[in-house]
Each structure stands twice: as structure tokens, then as C-alpha cells.
Design an enzyme around this catalytic site. Structure first.
Site, short mmCIF file in Angstrom:
data_model
loop_
_atom_site.label_atom_id
_atom_site.label_comp_id
_atom_site.label_asym_id
_atom_site.label_seq_id
_atom_site.Cartn_x
_atom_site.Cartn_y
_atom_site.Cartn_z
N HIS A 35 33.67 -81.04 -68.69
CA HIS A 35 32.67 -80.18 -69.31
C HIS A 35 31.30 -80.35 -68.66
CE1 HIS A 35 35.63 -79.00 -72.17
NE2 HIS A 35 35.86 -80.27 -72.46
N THR B 120 18.67 -63.03 -87.60
CA THR B 120 20.08 -63.09 -87.20
C THR B 120 20.39 -64.26 -86.28
OG1 THR B 120 19.59 -61.71 -85.28
CG2 THR B 120 20.32 -60.57 -87.30
N CYS C 247 15.82 -67.27 -86.56
CA CYS C 247 15.22 -65.95 -86.86
C CYS C 247 16.15 -65.27 -87.85
CB CYS C 247 14.96 -65.15 -85.59
SG CYS C 247 16.41 -64.70 -84.62
N HIS D 137 31.62 -79.58 -76.04
CA HIS D 137 31.99 -78.92 -74.78
C HIS D 137 30.79 -78.35 -74.02
CE1 HIS D 137 36.57 -78.10 -75.54
NE2 HIS D 137 36.24 -79.38 -75.60
N ASP E 185 10.73 -67.35 -86.66
CA ASP E 185 9.83 -66.23 -86.95
C ASP E 185 9.67 -66.14 -88.47
OD1 ASP E 185 12.14 -65.04 -87.85
OD2 ASP E 185 12.01 -63.28 -86.55
C1 RB5 Z 1 12.89 -59.72 -87.62
O1 RB5 Z 1 12.88 -58.62 -88.44
C2 RB5 Z 1 14.19 -59.81 -86.86
O2 RB5 Z 1 14.27 -58.80 -85.91
C3 RB5 Z 1 14.33 -61.16 -86.22
O3 RB5 Z 1 14.21 -62.15 -87.18
C4 RB5 Z 1 15.63 -61.45 -85.50
O4 RB5 Z 1 16.71 -61.24 -86.33
C5 RB5 Z 1 15.78 -60.88 -84.17
O5 RB5 Z 1 16.76 -61.06 -83.47
#
Ligand code: RB5
Length: 154
Positions: free
Chosen positions: A145, A79, A77, A110, A20
Site C-alpha cells: 500500500h 456533504t 462541510c 490501505h 464551512d
Molecule cells: C453549503 O451550502 C454546501 O454547498 C457545502 O457545505 C458543501 O456541501 C459543498 O460541497
């Protein structure tokens, strides 16, 4: 082992990548990192740092891996959490959210992870490259596994 591309193991050298806006910059850098090492990279977007939904890009990459169009994918993304949640809903997708080298390696050994997920707001570029390199170079161990991962899909 391909001398031109030591990370191109049994899975070959094609890979699909998506992000993203929050990890757009990291996606571009990882693309270059992969292409410099002989990978053919399919970029599923995003195309800029303009705000988009991670869901759309996660679905594109996970669908392609789920259907066998690409053996491996990378999703990024902010996180990594949203991309993991999306990707792991697709049959035959085993997406691993990693921020340390040991997990990246074990996700292959694994879990035979076929999508590597990282958070662009969590890790720096150099660590991300190291995770990608480790993940691509590490083979699945199989054996017990294999039985376990075969029980994942409902
Ligand atoms: C975007 O602001 C953020 O929500 C996205 O990049 C991500 O971290 C979502 O899980």
C-alpha cells in the site's frame, strides 16, 4: 501508546480542523471530543454559522497538512464533497470522505489518509465521533500500500 490519549499514534496528538457554515456545529462538537481526549486542536474556522465558502477553509487545512505543519486534519462541510475536491488537489494530501466506519478504518489501513472529511448534513454526531475515533486509532498497513500511495502524487 500514550495512556492519556490512546488515539495519539505515531502521528502525535496535534490536529487541524476546519469547516464551512453547514458543518460549523459539528466542528465545534468534534473539537470538544478531541480536546477531551488530549488532542491539541488547531481550529482553522469557520467561526460561525454565517455563510462562507468551503473552499477557503478547505485550502487552509489542506495546505497545512500538505506542508507538514500538521500530520492530520479533519474537514467538514454539508456533504463533504466540496472539501474533498479542494483538499485532494494539494500535494501529499490524501483526503477521505467517509460516512461509515469500515471506510474510515480502511482509509487509514490501505490509503494512509491524512485528512478525514465528513458531511455534517449527511451523518449524525454520534456516527461522526465514531468515525473520528476509528480513523485516529487505525494505523497504516504499509507494504504494497505504501508503493501505491507513493504513485498518487503527479
Ligand atoms: C453549503 O451550502 C454546501 O454547498 C457545502 O457545505 C458543501 O456541501 C459543498 O460541497
Amino acid at each position: 501508546m500514550d495512556k492519556e490519549n490512546p488515539a495519539a499514534n505515531a502521528f502525535g496528538n496535534s490536529i487541524i480542523i476546519g469547516s464551512d457554515h453547514a458543518a460549523f456545529g459539528l466542528k465545534e462538537k468534534i473539537k470538544t471530543f478531541l480536546m477531551d481526549r488530549g488532542f491539541q486542536v488547531e481550529d482553522a474556522g469557520a467561526e460561525s454559522e454565517g455563510s462562507v465558502s468551503y473552499v477557503d477553509y478547505g485550502k487552509k487545512v489542506a495546505n497545512a497538512v500538505s506542508k507538514g505543519q500538521f500530520p492530520r486534519g479533519i474537514l467538514l462541510c454539508g456533504t463533504g464533497l466540496g472539501m474533498s475536491m479542494v483538499a485532494n488537489r494539494f500535494p501529499k494530501v490524501r483526503a477521505a470522505l467517509c460516512s461509515d466506519v469500515f471506510s474510515a478504518r480502511m482509509s487509514r489501513v490501505h490509503n494512509d489518509a491524512n485528512i478525514l472529511v465528513m458531511g455534517g448534513r449527511i451523518i449524525g454526531d454520534v456516527l461522526a465521533f465514531e468515525l473520528v475515533r476509528t480513523w485516529l486509532e487505525t494505523e497504516f498497513e504499509g507494504g504494497r500500500h505504501l508503493d501505491r500511495i507513493q504513485h498518487i502524487d503527479l
